[in-house]
Design a protein around this motif. Structure first.
Motif, short mmCIF file in Angstrom:
data_model
loop_
_atom_site.label_atom_id
_atom_site.label_comp_id
_atom_site.label_asym_id
_atom_site.label_seq_id
_atom_site.Cartn_x
_atom_site.Cartn_y
_atom_site.Cartn_z
N SER A 249 31.42 22.64 28.37
CA SER A 249 31.89 21.91 29.53
C SER A 249 30.84 20.95 30.06
N LYS A 250 29.55 21.25 29.85
CA LYS A 250 28.50 20.35 30.31
C LYS A 250 28.57 19.02 29.55
N THR A 251 29.01 19.09 28.31
CA THR A 251 29.10 17.86 27.52
C THR A 251 30.19 16.94 28.05
N PHE A 252 31.29 17.54 28.55
CA PHE A 252 32.44 16.74 28.93
C PHE A 252 32.52 16.45 30.44
N SER A 253 31.72 17.15 31.25
CA SER A 253 31.93 17.12 32.69
C SER A 253 31.87 15.73 33.29
N GLN A 254 32.86 15.44 34.11
CA GLN A 254 32.88 14.22 34.90
C GLN A 254 33.44 14.64 36.26
N ASP A 255 32.82 14.18 37.34
CA ASP A 255 33.19 14.65 38.66
C ASP A 255 34.67 14.47 38.94
N SER A 256 35.25 13.35 38.48
CA SER A 256 36.64 13.03 38.81
C SER A 256 37.65 13.78 37.95
N THR A 257 37.20 14.43 36.90
CA THR A 257 38.15 15.06 35.97
C THR A 257 37.88 16.54 35.76
N ARG A 258 36.91 17.09 36.48
CA ARG A 258 36.52 18.47 36.26
C ARG A 258 37.66 19.44 36.53
N ASN A 259 38.59 19.06 37.41
CA ASN A 259 39.69 19.96 37.75
C ASN A 259 40.61 20.24 36.56
N ARG A 260 40.70 19.32 35.60
CA ARG A 260 41.51 19.58 34.41
C ARG A 260 40.69 20.16 33.27
N LEU A 261 39.47 19.72 33.13
CA LEU A 261 38.66 20.12 31.99
C LEU A 261 38.29 21.59 32.01
N LYS A 262 37.82 22.08 33.15
CA LYS A 262 37.36 23.46 33.19
C LYS A 262 38.48 24.46 32.92
N PRO A 263 39.67 24.31 33.54
CA PRO A 263 40.76 25.22 33.18
C PRO A 263 41.12 25.16 31.69
N LEU A 264 41.06 23.95 31.12
CA LEU A 264 41.35 23.81 29.70
C LEU A 264 40.35 24.58 28.85
N LEU A 265 39.07 24.44 29.16
CA LEU A 265 38.04 25.14 28.39
C LEU A 265 38.13 26.64 28.56
N ILE A 266 38.40 27.09 29.78
CA ILE A 266 38.50 28.53 30.03
C ILE A 266 39.69 29.12 29.28
N ALA A 267 40.84 28.45 29.40
CA ALA A 267 42.05 28.96 28.72
C ALA A 267 41.88 28.93 27.21
N SER A 268 41.31 27.83 26.68
CA SER A 268 41.12 27.72 25.23
C SER A 268 40.14 28.78 24.72
N SER A 269 39.06 28.99 25.46
CA SER A 269 38.05 29.96 25.04
C SER A 269 38.61 31.38 25.07
N ALA A 270 39.36 31.70 26.13
CA ALA A 270 39.94 33.03 26.23
C ALA A 270 40.95 33.27 25.12
N THR A 271 41.79 32.26 24.85
CA THR A 271 42.78 32.39 23.77
C THR A 271 42.09 32.55 22.42
N TYR A 272 41.04 31.76 22.21
CA TYR A 272 40.30 31.80 20.96
C TYR A 272 39.67 33.17 20.74
N ALA A 273 38.98 33.68 21.75
CA ALA A 273 38.33 34.99 21.62
C ALA A 273 39.35 36.10 21.42
N THR A 274 40.46 36.05 22.17
CA THR A 274 41.50 37.07 22.01
C THR A 274 42.10 37.02 20.61
N SER A 275 42.31 35.81 20.09
CA SER A 275 42.87 35.67 18.74
C SER A 275 41.95 36.30 17.70
N LEU A 276 40.65 36.10 17.85
CA LEU A 276 39.70 36.67 16.90
C LEU A 276 39.69 38.19 16.97
N ILE A 277 39.77 38.72 18.18
CA ILE A 277 39.81 40.18 18.33
C ILE A 277 41.05 40.75 17.66
N LEU A 278 42.20 40.14 17.92
CA LEU A 278 43.45 40.61 17.32
C LEU A 278 43.41 40.46 15.80
#
Length: 289
Positions: free
Chosen positions: A18-47
Protein backbone atom coordinates in the motif's frame (compact mmCIF):
# COMPACT_ATOMS: atom_id res chain seq x y z
CA UNK A 1 8.56 -21.79 9.68
CA UNK A 2 5.14 -23.10 10.71
CA UNK A 3 2.53 -23.04 7.88
CA UNK A 4 0.22 -20.53 9.59
CA UNK A 5 3.13 -18.12 9.93
CA UNK A 6 3.74 -18.31 6.20
CA UNK A 7 0.19 -17.19 5.51
CA UNK A 8 0.34 -14.36 8.03
CA UNK A 9 3.59 -13.22 6.43
CA UNK A 10 1.92 -13.21 3.00
CA UNK A 11 -0.82 -10.93 4.33
CA UNK A 12 1.71 -8.55 5.90
CA UNK A 13 3.79 -8.40 2.70
CA UNK A 14 0.72 -7.79 0.56
CA UNK A 15 -0.50 -5.00 2.83
CA UNK A 16 2.94 -3.41 2.75
CA UNK A 17 2.44 -2.75 -0.98
CA UNK A 18 0.00 0.00 0.00
CA UNK A 19 2.94 2.36 0.56
CA UNK A 20 3.81 2.01 -3.11
CA UNK A 21 0.34 3.01 -4.27
CA UNK A 22 -0.77 5.46 -1.57
CA UNK A 23 -2.19 8.77 -2.67
CA UNK A 24 -4.05 11.01 -0.24
CA UNK A 25 -7.05 11.46 -2.54
CA UNK A 26 -7.50 7.76 -3.32
CA UNK A 27 -6.53 5.98 -0.11
CA UNK A 28 -10.18 5.29 0.71
CA UNK A 29 -10.43 2.83 -2.21
CA UNK A 30 -6.93 1.42 -2.24
CA UNK A 31 -6.62 0.25 1.34
CA UNK A 32 -9.90 -1.73 1.37
CA UNK A 33 -8.86 -3.30 -1.93
CA UNK A 34 -5.48 -4.38 -0.57
CA UNK A 35 -6.96 -5.67 2.69
CA UNK A 36 -9.69 -7.67 0.94
CA UNK A 37 -7.29 -9.03 -1.70
CA UNK A 38 -4.69 -10.01 0.89
CA UNK A 39 -7.24 -11.71 3.13
CA UNK A 40 -8.74 -13.61 0.18
CA UNK A 41 -5.28 -14.60 -1.02
CA UNK A 42 -4.13 -15.89 2.36
CA UNK A 43 -7.40 -17.75 2.95
CA UNK A 44 -7.16 -19.36 -0.49
CA UNK A 45 -3.65 -20.62 0.26
CA UNK A 46 -4.73 -22.06 3.60
CA UNK A 47 -7.67 -23.86 2.00
CA UNK A 48 -5.49 -25.07 -0.86
CA UNK A 49 -2.96 -26.49 1.57
CA UNK A 50 -5.61 -28.25 3.64
CA UNK A 51 -7.91 -29.51 0.89
CA UNK A 52 -5.43 -30.39 -1.87
CA UNK A 53 -2.12 -31.29 -0.24
CA UNK A 54 -3.10 -32.57 3.22
CA UNK A 55 -3.48 -36.18 2.04
CA UNK A 56 0.01 -36.34 0.50
CA UNK A 57 3.31 -36.86 2.26
CA UNK A 58 5.64 -33.89 2.56
CA UNK A 59 9.31 -34.08 1.62
CA UNK A 60 12.19 -31.77 0.79
CA UNK A 61 11.58 -29.20 -1.92
CA UNK A 62 12.21 -30.66 -5.36
CA UNK A 63 11.41 -30.10 -9.03
CA UNK A 64 9.66 -32.49 -11.40
CA UNK A 65 9.93 -32.17 -15.17
CA UNK A 66 6.41 -32.53 -16.56
CA UNK A 67 7.01 -30.51 -19.72
CA UNK A 68 6.32 -33.46 -22.03
CA UNK A 69 2.99 -34.35 -20.44
CA UNK A 70 -0.51 -33.76 -21.87
CA UNK A 71 0.94 -32.26 -25.08
CA UNK A 72 1.57 -29.08 -23.03
CA UNK A 73 -2.14 -28.21 -22.92
CA UNK A 74 -1.80 -27.80 -19.16
CA UNK A 75 1.00 -25.28 -19.69
CA UNK A 76 -1.19 -23.23 -22.00
CA UNK A 77 -3.80 -23.29 -19.24
CA UNK A 78 -1.27 -21.78 -16.83
CA UNK A 79 -0.51 -19.08 -19.41
CA UNK A 80 -4.22 -18.30 -19.79
CA UNK A 81 -4.81 -18.10 -16.03
CA UNK A 82 -1.79 -15.85 -15.42
CA UNK A 83 -2.85 -13.41 -18.14
CA UNK A 84 -6.34 -12.99 -16.71
CA UNK A 85 -5.14 -12.65 -13.12
CA UNK A 86 -2.87 -9.84 -14.31
CA UNK A 87 -5.67 -8.24 -16.32
CA UNK A 88 -8.16 -8.36 -13.44
CA UNK A 89 -5.57 -7.04 -10.96
CA UNK A 90 -4.78 -4.14 -13.29
CA UNK A 91 -8.45 -3.23 -13.60
CA UNK A 92 -8.88 -3.31 -9.82
CA UNK A 93 -5.90 -1.01 -9.34
CA UNK A 94 -7.24 1.41 -11.94
CA UNK A 95 -10.61 1.26 -10.15
CA UNK A 96 -8.69 2.38 -7.06
CA UNK A 97 -7.43 5.38 -9.08
CA UNK A 98 -3.86 4.16 -9.27
CA UNK A 99 -1.50 5.61 -11.87
CA UNK A 100 -1.36 3.70 -15.17
CA UNK A 101 2.28 2.58 -15.08
CA UNK A 102 2.07 1.33 -11.50
CA UNK A 103 -1.19 -0.47 -12.23
CA UNK A 104 0.31 -2.20 -15.27
CA UNK A 105 3.45 -3.24 -13.38
CA UNK A 106 1.81 -4.48 -10.19
CA UNK A 107 -1.09 -6.01 -12.08
CA UNK A 108 1.42 -8.08 -14.05
CA UNK A 109 3.29 -9.05 -10.88
CA UNK A 110 0.04 -10.14 -9.24
CA UNK A 111 -0.18 -13.30 -11.36
CA UNK A 112 3.30 -14.34 -10.21
CA UNK A 113 2.39 -13.65 -6.59
CA UNK A 114 -0.84 -15.62 -6.92
CA UNK A 115 0.49 -18.68 -8.75
CA UNK A 116 4.02 -19.17 -7.43
CA UNK A 117 2.86 -20.54 -4.02
CA UNK A 118 1.14 -23.39 -5.85
CA UNK A 119 4.51 -24.40 -7.28
CA UNK A 120 6.03 -24.14 -3.81
CA UNK A 121 3.32 -26.44 -2.42
CA UNK A 122 3.95 -28.85 -5.29
CA UNK A 123 7.67 -28.74 -4.58
CA UNK A 124 7.19 -29.95 -1.01
CA UNK A 125 4.65 -32.63 -1.98
CA UNK A 126 5.83 -36.21 -2.52
CA UNK A 127 3.02 -36.60 -5.07
CA UNK A 128 4.10 -33.75 -7.33
CA UNK A 129 7.12 -31.47 -7.53
CA UNK A 130 7.60 -27.90 -8.65
CA UNK A 131 7.55 -27.46 -12.42
CA UNK A 132 9.89 -25.23 -14.40
CA UNK A 133 7.39 -25.35 -17.25
CA UNK A 134 4.54 -24.08 -15.07
CA UNK A 135 6.67 -21.22 -13.75
CA UNK A 136 7.67 -20.21 -17.29
CA UNK A 137 4.05 -20.39 -18.50
CA UNK A 138 2.84 -18.33 -15.53
CA UNK A 139 5.47 -15.69 -16.24
CA UNK A 140 4.70 -15.63 -19.96
CA UNK A 141 0.99 -14.99 -19.29
CA UNK A 142 1.81 -11.97 -17.14
CA UNK A 143 4.31 -10.74 -19.73
CA UNK A 144 1.73 -10.91 -22.54
CA UNK A 145 -0.51 -8.62 -20.53
CA UNK A 146 2.36 -6.31 -19.56
CA UNK A 147 3.77 -6.11 -23.09
CA UNK A 148 0.45 -5.17 -24.69
CA UNK A 149 -0.39 -2.53 -22.12
CA UNK A 150 3.05 -0.95 -22.44
CA UNK A 151 3.18 -1.14 -26.25
CA UNK A 152 -0.42 -0.22 -27.13
CA UNK A 153 -2.05 0.97 -23.91
CA UNK A 154 -4.75 -1.67 -24.44
CA UNK A 155 -5.30 -5.38 -24.99
CA UNK A 156 -5.48 -6.40 -28.64
CA UNK A 157 -4.70 -10.11 -28.28
CA UNK A 158 -7.04 -11.88 -25.86
CA UNK A 159 -6.33 -15.37 -24.47
CA UNK A 160 -9.60 -17.30 -24.47
CA UNK A 161 -10.92 -20.74 -23.53
CA UNK A 162 -13.46 -23.15 -24.96
CA UNK A 163 -14.66 -26.58 -23.88
CA UNK A 164 -16.18 -29.47 -25.79
CA UNK A 165 -16.91 -32.46 -23.55
CA UNK A 166 -14.93 -35.57 -24.57
CA UNK A 167 -15.45 -39.30 -24.17
CA UNK A 168 -12.06 -39.81 -22.52
CA UNK A 169 -12.99 -38.63 -19.01
CA UNK A 170 -15.13 -41.70 -18.34
CA UNK A 171 -12.14 -43.93 -19.14
CA UNK A 172 -10.09 -42.43 -16.30
CA UNK A 173 -12.37 -40.22 -14.19
CA UNK A 174 -10.02 -40.00 -11.22
CA UNK A 175 -7.56 -38.08 -13.42
CA UNK A 176 -9.72 -36.47 -16.11
CA UNK A 177 -12.75 -35.65 -13.99
CA UNK A 178 -15.73 -37.43 -12.42
CA UNK A 179 -18.29 -34.83 -13.48
CA UNK A 180 -18.65 -31.78 -15.70
CA UNK A 181 -17.25 -29.36 -13.14
CA UNK A 182 -14.08 -31.44 -12.75
CA UNK A 183 -13.74 -32.06 -16.48
CA UNK A 184 -13.71 -28.31 -17.14
CA UNK A 185 -10.38 -28.17 -15.29
CA UNK A 186 -8.95 -31.67 -15.70
CA UNK A 187 -9.86 -33.10 -19.10
CA UNK A 188 -7.24 -31.69 -21.45
CA UNK A 189 -8.87 -33.51 -24.37
CA UNK A 190 -11.91 -31.25 -24.00
CA UNK A 191 -10.12 -27.92 -23.64
CA UNK A 192 -9.02 -25.53 -26.37
CA UNK A 193 -7.07 -22.35 -25.68
CA UNK A 194 -7.08 -19.43 -28.08
CA UNK A 195 -5.37 -16.17 -28.90
CA UNK A 196 -8.13 -13.93 -30.23
CA UNK A 197 -6.76 -11.00 -32.23
CA UNK A 198 -8.76 -7.76 -32.39
CA UNK A 199 -8.41 -6.93 -36.07
CA UNK A 200 -9.84 -3.41 -35.88
CA UNK A 201 -7.07 -2.37 -33.46
CA UNK A 202 -4.52 -3.12 -36.18
CA UNK A 203 -6.56 -1.93 -39.17
CA UNK A 204 -9.60 0.31 -38.78
CA UNK A 205 -11.15 -1.09 -41.96
CA UNK A 206 -12.26 -4.16 -40.01
CA UNK A 207 -15.47 -4.07 -37.92
CA UNK A 208 -14.78 -3.38 -34.23
CA UNK A 209 -16.49 -6.58 -33.13
CA UNK A 210 -14.61 -8.95 -35.47
CA UNK A 211 -11.68 -11.02 -34.20
CA UNK A 212 -9.66 -13.84 -35.69
CA UNK A 213 -8.66 -16.58 -33.25
CA UNK A 214 -5.79 -19.07 -33.26
CA UNK A 215 -6.42 -22.14 -31.12
CA UNK A 216 -4.49 -25.05 -29.65
CA UNK A 217 -5.61 -28.33 -28.11
CA UNK A 218 -4.95 -32.07 -28.14
CA UNK A 219 -6.91 -35.31 -28.06
CA UNK A 220 -6.67 -39.07 -27.47
CA UNK A 221 -4.94 -38.56 -24.12
CA UNK A 222 -5.91 -40.78 -21.22
CA UNK A 223 -2.43 -40.83 -19.68
CA UNK A 224 -0.04 -37.93 -19.23
CA UNK A 225 2.72 -39.08 -21.57
CA UNK A 226 2.73 -40.34 -25.16
CA UNK A 227 4.38 -43.66 -24.35
CA UNK A 228 1.66 -44.73 -21.92
CA UNK A 229 -1.09 -43.60 -24.27
CA UNK A 230 0.35 -45.47 -27.25
CA UNK A 231 0.89 -48.59 -25.15
CA UNK A 232 -2.81 -48.50 -24.25
CA UNK A 233 -3.83 -48.15 -27.92
CA UNK A 234 -4.39 -44.38 -28.04
CA UNK A 235 -2.91 -41.97 -30.56
CA UNK A 236 -2.31 -38.58 -28.88
CA UNK A 237 -2.39 -35.71 -31.38
CA UNK A 238 -2.02 -31.95 -31.31
CA UNK A 239 -4.78 -29.83 -32.80
CA UNK A 240 -4.40 -26.34 -34.28
CA UNK A 241 -7.35 -24.10 -35.11
CA UNK A 242 -8.17 -20.95 -37.05
CA UNK A 243 -11.59 -19.42 -36.47
CA UNK A 244 -13.68 -16.27 -36.09
CA UNK A 245 -14.46 -14.63 -32.78
CA UNK A 246 -16.12 -11.58 -31.26
CA UNK A 247 -14.62 -8.91 -29.02
CA UNK A 248 -17.46 -8.35 -26.59
CA UNK A 249 -15.49 -5.70 -24.71
CA UNK A 250 -16.36 -3.33 -27.55
CA UNK A 251 -19.90 -3.25 -26.18
CA UNK A 252 -20.13 -0.95 -23.17
CA UNK A 253 -23.31 -0.28 -21.22
CA UNK A 254 -24.24 2.12 -18.44
CA UNK A 255 -24.41 -0.80 -16.02
CA UNK A 256 -21.11 -1.58 -14.26
CA UNK A 257 -22.48 -5.00 -13.33
CA UNK A 258 -23.31 -5.83 -16.94
CA UNK A 259 -19.91 -4.56 -18.11
CA UNK A 260 -18.22 -6.81 -15.58
CA UNK A 261 -20.28 -9.75 -16.80
CA UNK A 262 -19.29 -8.96 -20.41
CA UNK A 263 -15.64 -8.89 -19.34
CA UNK A 264 -15.85 -12.42 -17.93
CA UNK A 265 -17.87 -13.77 -20.85
CA UNK A 266 -15.21 -12.36 -23.18
CA UNK A 267 -12.71 -14.78 -21.62
CA UNK A 268 -14.53 -17.55 -23.51
CA UNK A 269 -14.25 -18.18 -27.24
CA UNK A 270 -17.62 -18.09 -29.00
CA UNK A 271 -18.65 -20.98 -31.30
CA UNK A 272 -17.90 -20.19 -34.93
CA UNK A 273 -16.81 -21.66 -38.28
CA UNK A 274 -13.33 -23.08 -37.70
CA UNK A 275 -10.53 -24.71 -39.67
CA UNK A 276 -8.64 -27.47 -37.84
CA UNK A 277 -5.20 -28.93 -38.58
CA UNK A 278 -4.66 -32.38 -37.06
CA UNK A 279 -2.24 -35.14 -37.98
CA UNK A 280 -1.24 -33.27 -41.15
CA UNK A 281 -4.82 -32.99 -42.41
CA UNK A 282 -7.29 -30.09 -42.50
CA UNK A 283 -10.86 -30.38 -41.21
CA UNK A 284 -13.59 -27.76 -41.45
CA UNK A 285 -16.13 -27.27 -38.66
CA UNK A 286 -19.14 -25.11 -39.44
CA UNK A 287 -19.78 -24.63 -35.69
CA UNK A 288 -16.86 -25.34 -33.35
CA UNK A 289 -16.50 -24.57 -29.66
Amino acid sequence: MRPIKRYILLVVLSLSFSKTFSQDSTRNRLKPLLIASSATYATSLILLDQLWYADFEREGFHFFNDNKEWKQVDKVGHFYSAFHISSASYKLLRWAYQEENKSVFWGSIASVIALTPIEIFDGFSAEYGASYGDIIANTAGGLLFYGQQKAWGEIRIHPKYSFNRSEYAELRPEILGKNLNEELLKDYNAQTFWLSVDLSKFNTKFPKWLNIAFGYGAQDMVFANDESNKSAGFNPQRQFYLGLDLDLNEYKTRSKTLNTLIYFVNMIKIPSPTLELRDGKFYFHSFYY
